[in-house]
Design a protein around this motif. Structure first.
Motif, mmCIF file in Angstrom:
data_model
loop_
_atom_site.group_PDB
_atom_site.id
_atom_site.type_symbol
_atom_site.label_atom_id
_atom_site.label_comp_id
_atom_site.label_asym_id
_atom_site.label_seq_id
_atom_site.Cartn_x
_atom_site.Cartn_y
_atom_site.Cartn_z
ATOM 1 N N GLU A 74 0.700 -1.117 -0.091
ATOM 2 C CA GLU A 74 -0.143 -0.027 0.102
ATOM 3 C C GLU A 74 1.008 1.224 -0.019
ATOM 4 O O GLU A 74 0.494 2.223 -0.606
ATOM 5 C CB GLU A 74 -0.917 -0.084 1.125
ATOM 6 C CG GLU A 74 -1.919 -1.003 1.093
ATOM 7 C CD GLU A 74 -1.644 -2.310 1.364
ATOM 8 O OE1 GLU A 74 -0.492 -2.553 1.643
ATOM 9 O OE2 GLU A 74 -2.202 -3.371 1.284
ATOM 10 N N ASP A 75 1.955 1.256 0.809
ATOM 11 C CA ASP A 75 2.628 2.505 0.808
ATOM 12 C C ASP A 75 3.927 2.661 0.031
ATOM 13 O O ASP A 75 4.639 3.518 -0.094
ATOM 14 C CB ASP A 75 3.133 2.930 2.319
ATOM 15 C CG ASP A 75 4.079 1.702 2.715
ATOM 16 O OD1 ASP A 75 4.373 0.903 2.092
ATOM 17 O OD2 ASP A 75 4.425 1.855 3.847
ATOM 18 N N GLY A 76 4.029 1.794 -1.035
ATOM 19 C CA GLY A 76 5.032 1.516 -1.911
ATOM 20 C C GLY A 76 6.292 0.943 -1.341
ATOM 21 O O GLY A 76 7.546 0.743 -2.140
ATOM 22 N N ALA A 77 6.408 0.155 -0.167
ATOM 23 C CA ALA A 77 7.814 -0.299 0.049
ATOM 24 C C ALA A 77 7.910 -1.498 -0.847
ATOM 25 O O ALA A 77 9.353 -1.599 -1.058
ATOM 26 C CB ALA A 77 7.286 -0.845 1.635
ATOM 27 N N LEU A 119 15.527 -4.277 11.474
ATOM 28 C CA LEU A 119 15.199 -2.809 11.952
ATOM 29 C C LEU A 119 13.549 -2.728 12.011
ATOM 30 O O LEU A 119 13.038 -1.882 12.931
ATOM 31 C CB LEU A 119 15.563 -2.042 10.595
ATOM 32 C CG LEU A 119 16.823 -1.634 10.369
ATOM 33 C CD1 LEU A 119 17.017 -0.914 8.964
ATOM 34 C CD2 LEU A 119 17.458 -1.088 11.623
ATOM 35 N N HIS A 120 12.703 -3.454 11.369
ATOM 36 C CA HIS A 120 11.313 -3.557 11.722
ATOM 37 C C HIS A 120 11.017 -3.913 13.048
ATOM 38 O O HIS A 120 10.175 -3.163 13.916
ATOM 39 C CB HIS A 120 10.624 -4.362 10.738
ATOM 40 C CG HIS A 120 9.196 -4.774 10.815
ATOM 41 N ND1 HIS A 120 8.215 -3.668 10.859
ATOM 42 C CD2 HIS A 120 8.498 -5.694 11.158
ATOM 43 C CE1 HIS A 120 7.041 -4.270 11.445
ATOM 44 N NE2 HIS A 120 7.178 -5.485 11.447
ATOM 45 N N SER A 142 9.002 3.221 5.297
ATOM 46 C CA SER A 142 10.188 4.027 6.125
ATOM 47 C C SER A 142 11.238 3.027 6.606
ATOM 48 O O SER A 142 12.142 3.518 6.457
ATOM 49 C CB SER A 142 9.339 4.540 7.533
ATOM 50 O OG SER A 142 8.789 3.719 8.368
ATOM 51 N N VAL A 143 10.884 1.936 7.081
ATOM 52 C CA VAL A 143 11.903 1.027 7.530
ATOM 53 C C VAL A 143 12.732 0.519 6.256
ATOM 54 O O VAL A 143 14.004 0.424 6.474
ATOM 55 C CB VAL A 143 11.556 -0.280 8.199
ATOM 56 C CG1 VAL A 143 12.257 -1.382 8.333
ATOM 57 C CG2 VAL A 143 10.660 0.222 9.545
ATOM 58 N N ALA A 147 16.876 1.036 5.641
ATOM 59 C CA ALA A 147 17.650 -0.339 5.350
ATOM 60 C C ALA A 147 18.471 -0.164 3.800
ATOM 61 O O ALA A 147 19.637 -0.486 4.060
ATOM 62 C CB ALA A 147 16.784 -1.663 5.413
ATOM 63 N N LEU A 148 17.874 0.365 2.974
ATOM 64 C CA LEU A 148 18.420 0.398 1.780
ATOM 65 C C LEU A 148 19.542 1.483 1.806
ATOM 66 O O LEU A 148 20.773 1.298 1.052
ATOM 67 C CB LEU A 148 17.454 0.612 0.638
ATOM 68 C CG LEU A 148 16.278 -0.214 0.365
ATOM 69 C CD1 LEU A 148 15.342 -0.044 -0.832
ATOM 70 C CD2 LEU A 148 16.719 -1.787 0.190
ATOM 71 N N ALA A 149 19.149 2.478 2.718
ATOM 72 C CA ALA A 149 20.156 3.517 2.657
ATOM 73 C C ALA A 149 21.499 3.132 3.382
ATOM 74 O O ALA A 149 22.645 3.288 3.066
ATOM 75 C CB ALA A 149 19.932 4.629 3.438
ATOM 76 N N ILE A 150 21.203 2.279 4.476
ATOM 77 C CA ILE A 150 22.373 1.444 5.037
ATOM 78 C C ILE A 150 23.256 0.544 4.321
ATOM 79 O O ILE A 150 24.398 0.717 4.136
ATOM 80 C CB ILE A 150 21.931 0.860 6.369
ATOM 81 C CG1 ILE A 150 21.283 1.842 7.400
ATOM 82 C CG2 ILE A 150 22.959 0.049 7.144
ATOM 83 C CD1 ILE A 150 20.700 1.240 8.552
ATOM 84 N N ILE A 151 22.573 -0.095 3.539
ATOM 85 C CA ILE A 151 23.276 -0.940 2.578
ATOM 86 C C ILE A 151 23.784 -0.179 1.650
ATOM 87 O O ILE A 151 25.133 -0.685 1.235
ATOM 88 C CB ILE A 151 22.308 -2.095 1.980
ATOM 89 C CG1 ILE A 151 21.588 -3.079 3.052
ATOM 90 C CG2 ILE A 151 22.910 -2.816 0.788
ATOM 91 C CD1 ILE A 151 22.513 -3.997 3.721
ATOM 92 N N ASP A 152 23.473 0.787 0.993
ATOM 93 C CA ASP A 152 24.248 1.467 0.022
ATOM 94 C C ASP A 152 25.541 2.122 0.613
ATOM 95 O O ASP A 152 26.341 2.235 -0.141
ATOM 96 C CB ASP A 152 23.242 2.833 -0.533
ATOM 97 C CG ASP A 152 22.064 2.482 -1.316
ATOM 98 O OD1 ASP A 152 22.166 1.351 -2.172
ATOM 99 O OD2 ASP A 152 21.111 3.215 -1.516
#
Length: 242
Positions: A74-77, A119-120, A142-143, A147-152
């Motif tokens: 629903e929120d695009g995750a 993180l969730h 948001s989670v 997570a993706l920013a940390i992996i990047d």
């Protein structure tokens, strides 16, 4: 482990895929500083409280029953994760990508899903009601973004590790020791070097100067612009007294 030692052990090959499963993090350069002054009982109390929260969280996560978590639609995750994963898979498929990095890129979605799940759980944990903790099955956008920013960030570190920049630093130091023992800035030094060193820019010069200073090769004579002068009586090793 020292990056150069690990890189030598890898040897550019990863037949069993073990190294593609690790995201190397370089230790930040700089001088460690001691914490001075009297002990602060209030700060110690806060630190102990935080440690207990982390300890309780780890135990609460350990006791959770097995459950399958899903990404929120629903929120695009889900779309955010798929777009991110497919971008790395496309990068892995490029003919110019090193095989070891290609294998690493292909495994990044696995890293991201594990991290997003952790993180969730952390995000939903309530230390005051840990016995009644029932985390939701859906991981929100948001989670996923966190997570993706940390992996990047970790990927950048891993790419730098496999780019052999440490070898360039060693080459730059070797070249510097061939030059006259006068004051050198980056602009003067790069004019005496080949393209691979020049293309690294002034950040390489900062790292090289730090390494040479710590090895006793010379001294910093000016901070702006960063200027270094080699001692005339050293070969790059600290002299030992009997």
């Amino acid at each position: 482990m020292q990056p150069s030692k690990l890189r030598k052990r890898i040897g550019g090959e990863d037949d069993d895929g073990r190294h593609a499963r690790f995201l190397q993090i370089g230790v930040p350069r700089g001088v460690l500083r001691c914490r001075r002054g009297p002990m602060d009982s209030a700060n110690d109390s806060v630190e102990k409280k935080h440690r207990k929260v982390l300890s309780d969280l780890a135990w609460a996560m350990h006791k959770l029953p097995p459950k399958t978590y899903s990404l929120s639609v629903e929120d695009g995750a889900q779309d955010a994760f798929c777009d991110w994963a497919e971008a790395y898979w496309e990068k892995a498929d490029q003919p110019t990508t090193k095989p070891l990095l290609a294998a690493l890129y292909n495994k990044l979605p696995d890293h991201a899903t594990k991290l997003s799940g952790t993180l969730h759980l952390v995000n939903e944990y309530d230390p005051d009601n840990s016995d009644q903790w029932h985390p939701s099955k859906t991981i929100p956008l948001s989670v996923i973004r966190l997570a993706l920013a940390i992996i990047d960030c970790l990927v950048v570190e891993a790419e730098r590790f496999h780019a052999n920049t440490d070898d360039l630093e060693a080459q730059a130091i070797a070249r510097f020791k061939e030059l006259p023992p006068v004051e050198w800035t980056w602009d003067k030094f790069k004019a005496k070097c080949k393209d691979p060193i020049r293309k690294e820019g002034s950040k390489l010069w900062t790292n090289v100067v730090t390494a040479m200073r710590d090895a006793g090769i010379g001294e910093v004579t000016k901070s702006k612009p960063l200027t270094f002068r080699r001692h005339t009586d050293v070969d790059g090793h600290r002299k030992m007294s009997a």
